[in-house]
Design a protein around this motif. Structure first.
Motif, PDB file in Angstrom:
ATOM      1  N   LYS A   1      -7.526  -2.859  -1.522  1.00 14.74           N
ATOM      2  CA  LYS A   1      -8.239  -1.588  -1.701  1.00 14.74           C
ATOM      3  C   LYS A   1      -7.662  -0.776  -2.858  1.00 14.74           C
ATOM      4  O   LYS A   1      -8.266   0.196  -3.302  1.00 14.74           O
ATOM      5  CB  LYS A   1      -8.179  -0.768  -0.410  1.00 14.74           C
ATOM      6  CG  LYS A   1      -8.931  -1.408   0.758  1.00 14.74           C
ATOM      7  CD  LYS A   1      -8.873  -0.536   1.988  1.00 14.74           C
ATOM      8  CE  LYS A   1      -9.584  -1.196   3.173  1.00 14.74           C
ATOM      9  NZ  LYS A   1     -11.018  -1.344   2.976  1.00 14.74           N
TER      10      LYS A   1
ATOM     11  N   LYS B   1      -4.517  -0.522   5.986  1.00 14.92           N
ATOM     12  CA  LYS B   1      -5.094  -0.702   4.660  1.00 14.92           C
ATOM     13  C   LYS B   1      -4.576  -1.985   4.005  1.00 14.92           C
ATOM     14  O   LYS B   1      -3.411  -2.340   4.130  1.00 14.92           O
ATOM     15  CB  LYS B   1      -4.758   0.498   3.764  1.00 14.92           C
ATOM     16  CG  LYS B   1      -5.459   1.802   4.169  1.00 14.92           C
ATOM     17  CD  LYS B   1      -6.940   1.741   3.871  1.00 14.92           C
ATOM     18  CE  LYS B   1      -7.637   3.052   4.188  1.00 14.92           C
ATOM     19  NZ  LYS B   1      -7.312   4.105   3.232  1.00 14.92           N
TER      20      LYS B   1
ATOM     21  N   VAL C   1       0.855  -1.181   0.000  1.00 14.44           N
ATOM     22  CA  VAL C   1       0.000   0.000   0.000  1.00 14.44           C
ATOM     23  C   VAL C   1       0.894   1.235   0.000  1.00 14.44           C
ATOM     24  O   VAL C   1       1.932   1.243   0.659  1.00 14.44           O
ATOM     25  CB  VAL C   1      -0.905  -0.011   1.250  1.00 14.44           C
ATOM     26  CG1 VAL C   1      -1.726   1.256   1.358  1.00 14.44           C
ATOM     27  CG2 VAL C   1      -1.813  -1.222   1.216  1.00 14.44           C
TER      28      VAL C   1
ATOM     29  N   ASN D   1      -1.072   5.855   2.685  1.00 11.60           N
ATOM     30  CA  ASN D   1      -2.320   5.143   2.999  1.00 11.60           C
ATOM     31  C   ASN D   1      -2.081   3.803   3.700  1.00 11.60           C
ATOM     32  O   ASN D   1      -2.970   2.972   3.758  1.00 11.60           O
ATOM     33  CB  ASN D   1      -3.098   4.877   1.709  1.00 11.60           C
ATOM     34  CG  ASN D   1      -3.403   6.150   0.950  1.00 11.60           C
ATOM     35  OD1 ASN D   1      -3.785   7.139   1.555  1.00 11.60           O
ATOM     36  ND2 ASN D   1      -3.223   6.120  -0.354  1.00 11.60           N
TER      37      ASN D   1
END
Length: 518
Positions: A179, A175, A167, A171
């Motif tokens: 996503k 996470k 990620v 972020n």
């Protein structure tokens, strides 16, 4: 697990998933297995019968339900909510591991304890109803996979999507890489209501290879399957009069190559490898002349007539295709566009910008192919696979040399080997410098199942670890090297005739035991 209470699955590939793993550490082998505690598993066990449909088995409403509840059940199954019984493979995504199947669901698992964690729905990240359990990984660990989007905004299409390995820094907290899934490319299905079935696909350094084969799923039949009391598998049909279309997608432009390539009707479950050479793409696949293999594994066919039934099925055959990346517009019709000397496969130019591809037959009688994955998408030499003869049940492990067209084999009386996994030696320079791992099931009740370790070069046995457990043939698996030096080999499998409380026999599949490696 094929039996829950008094109910029984119809197809061998429907059974409730069993995870199992071998951990190799300091000359010791530790074995552990657990049923995947999916929503499907929990619902079936709680009801003490099969209440969630699988592809070859349709579960019906509780007979005690009133007519309104039954009507609602029929309506809700028009667009089926598929099972999360993830029994095909193990996928790595970032730092997480998932048990996968061919629906839109997968289950995160703990690779150390085999504990079942959260259910993940691909549809939250990409609009697909079905997905393959055979993704590809690049050198950075990014995942490339394919799925089918059924009648989304009036179109049915094949979607290639990419999941990043990590990620972005901004972020990262809490996470998942899922996503950040992005659609890489989409290919319209040639039929709005009859998309092709596919189990895997191929990649090279610059291209993706997808076979749209005439083994198709009828969406209209599928929408009414529950109401008609038939399985979803009965809504699939092989159309031997049709073509197999070869789609080549450029990873740099993210668009399909415009030339229309095709070959004869066939069924392919497993791509072996693909690579670029001399202005063309060479790809190797295990082919069948029809879809009879799937039919053979209905439990009704796994009886005393199994040997005779097996002889009626198509033989799995390793074939090599070659597809030209650039077609000379001035070439005459009938010209072979393949100029590389490494294969006898041909690609014949036809009218209307079409090219007919004829493969080279390399070897018959093999399935569950594996390679040294550092050569994935690149020129390679060796295929490691399960050897099959008259029966689709593997009886040998083989190593096939695509250069010399020779093979080495390991086999032992009453032994059924699982998919062979290649593990490279540290600092390996040769493609076959490493070992082969395979879980071996014995048909002799006096012979224990065992983990087999072969030298990948010579195919001689290095070691085996016998297991005082009831072990079952697995489908696919994953090798995980630990940071501290231990090795872990994980797979998904199915048990045959086990009660909901656990396996019959001396082993209960919710524990672990240590075993010395001879």
């Amino acid at each position: 697990m094929h039996t829950v209470g008094d109910s029984r699955y119809n197809h061998w590939f429907d059974g409730l998933a069993l995870l199992h793993s071998f951990t190799i550490r300091d000359g010791e082998v530790y074995y552990r297995s657990k049923y995947l505690k999916s929503d499907t598993y929990n619902a079936n066990v709680e009801a003490n019968r099969i209440v969630v449909s699988e592809f070859g088995t349709m579960a019906y409403p509780d007979p005690c339900k009133n007519i309104f509840s039954k009507a609602f059940s029929y309506l809700s199954h028009t667009i089926p909510d598929f099972t999360d019984n993830c029994l095909i493979n193990i996928m790595r995504c970032g730092e997480d591991f998932y048990a996968t199947t061919e629906t839109n669901y997968m289950r995160r698992i703990n690779p150390q304890t085999l504990e079942t964690l959260e259910k993940v729905d691909y549809r939250k990240y990409v609009a697909i109803n079905l997905a393959t359990a055979h993704p590809h990984y690049d050198e950075a660990g990014n995942v490339l996979n394919m799925g089918t989007s059924i009648v989304d905004k009036g179109r049915t299409k094949y979607v290639i999507f990419k999941i990043p390995a990590t990620v972005p820094e901004a972020n990262r907290k809490g996470k998942s890489p899922l996503k950040h899934t992005e659609v890489f490319c989409s290919i319209p299905s040639r039929s709005l209501l009859s998309p092709s079935y596919y189990h895997s696909f191929g990649v090279t350094q610059n291209y993706v290879v997808f076979l749209e084969q005439p083994f198709r799923l009828d969406i209209l039949k599928m929408a009414t399957a529950y109401m008609r009391g038939v399985s979803w598998a009965s809504c699939m049909a092989f159309h031997r009069e049709d073509k197999t279309h070869i789609h080549i997608i450029d990873q740099r432009t993210r668009k399909p190559v415009p030339t229309r390539f095709y070959t004869d009707a066939m069924v392919v479950f497993h791509h072996v490898n693909a690579y670029e050479e001399g202005g063309c793409i060479v790809f190797d696949v295990i082919t069948y002349k029809d879809s009879s293999l799937y039919d053979l594994f209905y439990l009704a066919n796994l009886n005393q007539d199994f040997e005779e039934n097996s002889r009626l099925t198509s033989v799995p055959t390793l074939r090599r295709f070659a597809v030209p990346l650039h077609v000379d517009g001035n070439a005459e019709v009938g010209t072979n566009l393949i100029k590389v000397a490494s294969t006898t496969a041909t690609a014949l130019k036809e009218r209307d910008d079409q090219v007919y591809c004829q493969p080279e037959l390399l070897l018959e009688g093999l399935e569950l192919p594996q390679i040294n994955y550092t050569h994935n998408g690149k020129p390679y030499r060796y295929v490691f696979a399960a050897g099959v003869q008259w029966s689709p049940i593997p009886t040998q492990i083989l190593k096939y040399d695509t250069l010399t067209k020779s093979s080495l084999r390991w086999g032992e009386e009453s032994c059924w080997p699982a998919e062979p996994l290649f593990v490279p030696a540290p600092g390996a320079k040769d493609e076959d410098d490493g070992v082969i791992l395979s879980a071996i099931v014995s048909t002799d009740p006096q012979k224990l199942p065992f983990l087999l370790i072969l030298d990948a070069k010579s195919f001689t046995e290095l070691a085996r670890a016998s297991l005082a457990v009831e072990m079952h043939l697995d489908l696919h698996g994953l090798f995980i090297p630990d940071a501290d030096g231990a090795a872990r080999n994980q797979a998904t499998s199915e048990t045959e005739q086990a009660p909901a409380s656990g396996c019959q026999g001396p082993h209960r599949p919710d524990g672990a035991g240590g075993l010395g490696l001879p």
